[in-house]
Scaffold this active site. Structure first.
Site, short mmCIF file in Angstrom:
data_model
loop_
_atom_site.label_atom_id
_atom_site.label_comp_id
_atom_site.label_asym_id
_atom_site.label_seq_id
_atom_site.Cartn_x
_atom_site.Cartn_y
_atom_site.Cartn_z
N GLU A 41 4.66 9.15 3.75
CA GLU A 41 5.52 8.10 3.19
C GLU A 41 6.61 8.70 2.29
OE1 GLU A 41 4.90 4.00 0.52
OE2 GLU A 41 3.30 5.50 0.66
N LYS A 113 7.97 -1.20 5.23
CA LYS A 113 6.63 -1.42 4.72
C LYS A 113 6.43 -2.88 4.36
CE LYS A 113 3.58 0.58 1.13
NZ LYS A 113 3.52 1.62 0.07
N CYS A 149 1.28 3.30 4.55
CA CYS A 149 0.30 3.42 3.48
C CYS A 149 -0.48 2.13 3.23
CB CYS A 149 0.97 3.94 2.21
SG CYS A 149 -0.20 4.66 1.02
#
Length: 553
Positions: A41, A113, A149
């Site tokens: 990330e 994300k 993540c």
């Protein structure tokens, strides 16, 4: 299909250096026959970039570097790069955090994300707008779902209480994904790896799809990242795991023509708390010094166990030739403390220097005698000793251009058993998240693991003392550490009230006193050097207690 997990150690803000790490990894992966590469990330920016994200020129430079990287890798396998980019002008935060797919010399598509954590050390809602959900792209006839993540950390069957109402992995099932990849920068804490492996294995088995996870490695300010990138088969079994606490390249073979994924390299690891804590402290110290431009460090050696452990970590992190241990005996220092410090220096192979402070103490006494007339000696004189030592160490730090390491542990920092501008002076608090009882365990473990007394036995067996007055012992001021540390664990890490801690069998008056010490020491912690986080709740960026408060919890 072969997917390469590029486990890199980026430096926050070093766009050219981080891009070079990615390019190097892609080239190495191509040599191993990879069809797709995956970075951690925000690997291009370095994680966590924090308020650098509020600097428009930095975000623009990252975009330009991403375009250059796409051109540079045009003839190589496609790569998903962790980066940030501006949102399209709609209301909300100014940026997305996500993955950019570089293929055929250009930025082909982007995957933002979805879940933005704001607990503990995370503050992503400050910068980022959440994406609408996972996306997919086609590669060699397979659909690859991209997650970032936290997007994997909200499964209702795995967690008793979820942080978010939605679950991006649930959406993956509707996309017909053949494989799920995850770009991650998940910080290390003791014991977290076993939970992470169980969670990822659970998700792979639940959705009957391979799950590949690329994690950052290295130190970034107070955070340490252990790497341990992994792949799980559709049955939930661990297929491959990269090295811990060092950069690595892990290529995972997912098979072809309906064949099952092939078992890959699973690096041996040690999940014992002492082993994990040691490796995290060494890596965190090495990277903090290196990324701040230091090649040498120094610290005060008191003959106590805290400075001994810190010196051992420093020697392992930067090499013994780059560590200076400074002895600063006072009239109250025992001969054993001096001898033990010198023995430690010889054991570690570090340079030692002795600067007695008795003449400086006498000078302070003389200068302050008129102002202190009629007042009995108390903690003031003890603090002067600590501040004399702090001045000497800072002078050596300036002169030698070496990073000064502080040696206080978490138990002391919690209750304020430390002196501002004295033993708290320095640039990195190496063991400030290591409770005193764990300090003892680490030293015993280190000696056992090395098959010799790295830490001389007298340092481990002597009663802890600051030696700021004759016959002083820590237990004169504090509960025994085997009592204090469990109380602090309840108050700090479990967030329990004093009554809840006392209900576990501790003396209520003692618990209330410790709680008052923790609250009263907040102003000291606010001025402490940054420390390396290894537990679930450290006194760092994730600790946000008020200074002026009457609540004692």
């Amino acid at each position: 299909m072969r997917i390469a997990l590029l486990q890199t150690d980026p430096t926050v803000g070093d766009l050219p250096g981080n891009a070079a790490l990615i390019a190097e990894g892609v080239r190495a992966a191509a040599a191993q026959g990879a069809d797709l590469c995956l970075t951690p990330e925000l690997a291009l920016l370095g994680y966590p970039p924090r308020d650098l994200l509020l600097v428009p020129s930095f975000v623009q430079a990252a975009e330009a570097r991403l375009t250059e990287l796409a051109r540079e890798l045009a003839a190589l396998p496609p790569v998903l790069v962790g980066t940030a980019w501006p949102t399209p002008g709609a209301p909300g935060r100014p940026l997305y955090n996500g993955a950019a797919l570089l293929r055929a010399g250009r930025v082909q598509t982007r995957f933002p994300k979805t879940l933005l954590p704001t607990y503990d050390v995370f503050d992503e809602d400050r910068y980022f707008e959440p994406g609408p959900g996972p996306g997919c792209f086609e590669l060699d006839g397979r659909r690859v779902a991209v997650t970032i993540c936290e997007d994997l950390w909200n499964d209702s069957q795995f967690w008793e209480q979820r942080r978010y109402p939605g679950d991006p992995m649930g959406a993956v099932a509707t996309l017909g994904a053949d494989v799920v990849v995850n770009l991650s920068a998940s910080p290390f804490t003791l014991g977290k790896q076993q939970v992470r492996q169980k969670m990822l294995g659970h998700l792979a088995a639940k959705y009957r799809v391979p799950v590949l996870y690329a994690n950052q490695v290295g130190g970034a300010d107070d955070l340490v990242f252990a790497g341990r990138s992994m792949a799980f088969g559709p049955d939930g079994a661990l297929l491959a795991r990269a090295r811990a606490f060092e950069p690595d390249l892990l290529v995972v073979d997912l098979g072809a023509g309906g064949a099952p994924p092939a078992p890959g390299r699973v690096e041996a690891d040690d999940f014992a708390p002492e082993s994990e804590a040691w490796r995290a402290l060494v890596l965190g110290t090495r990277d903090y010094a290196r990324k701040c431009g230091f090649t040498r460090v120094l610290l005060g050696l008191s003959g106590g166990i805290d400075s001994a452990l810190t010196a051992a970590v420093a020697a392992a992190a930067l090499g013994p030739d780059n560590v200076l241990g400074v002895l600063m005996p006072s009239p109250w220092s025992s001969p054993g403390s001096v001898d033990d410090s010198l023995a430690l220096g010889r054991s570690l192979g570090i340079e030692t220097m002795t600067l007695p402070i008795a003449p400086l103490m006498a000078a302070f006494d003389a200068a302050l005698a008129p102002a202190f007339a009629g007042a009995a000696p108390d903690v003031t004189e003890e603090n002067i000793q600590a501040r004399i030592r702090g001045n000497l160490l800072m002078a050596l730090s300036n002169k030698r251009r070496a990073l000064l390491l502080t040696t206080g542990n978490k138990s002391e920092l919690a209750v304020g058993y430390c002196t501002i501008y004295g033993d708290m002076s320095g640039g990195l608090a190496v063991i400030s998240d290591v409770p005193k009882t764990l300090v003892f365990r680490l030293c015993r473990w280190l000696n056992a693991s090395q098959g010799r007394e790295v830490i001389p036995a007298p340092i481990i067996t002597k009663p802890p003392s600051a030696e700021l007055r004759p016959g002083q012992k820590d237990e004169d001021s504090l509960p025994p550490y085997d009592v204090l540390d469990p109380i602090l664990e309840g108050l700090v890490e479990r967030r329990q009230s004093p009554d809840e801690v006392a209900a576990r069998g501790f003396d209520p008056a003692q618990v209330r006193r410790v709680a008052a010490l923790v609250a009263g020491a907040e102003f000291k912690r606010r001025q402490a050097a940054p420390g390396l986080k290894i537990t679930d709740r450290a006194f760092g960026t994730g600790w946000r207690m008020p200074l002026a408060s009457r609540l004692r919890t």
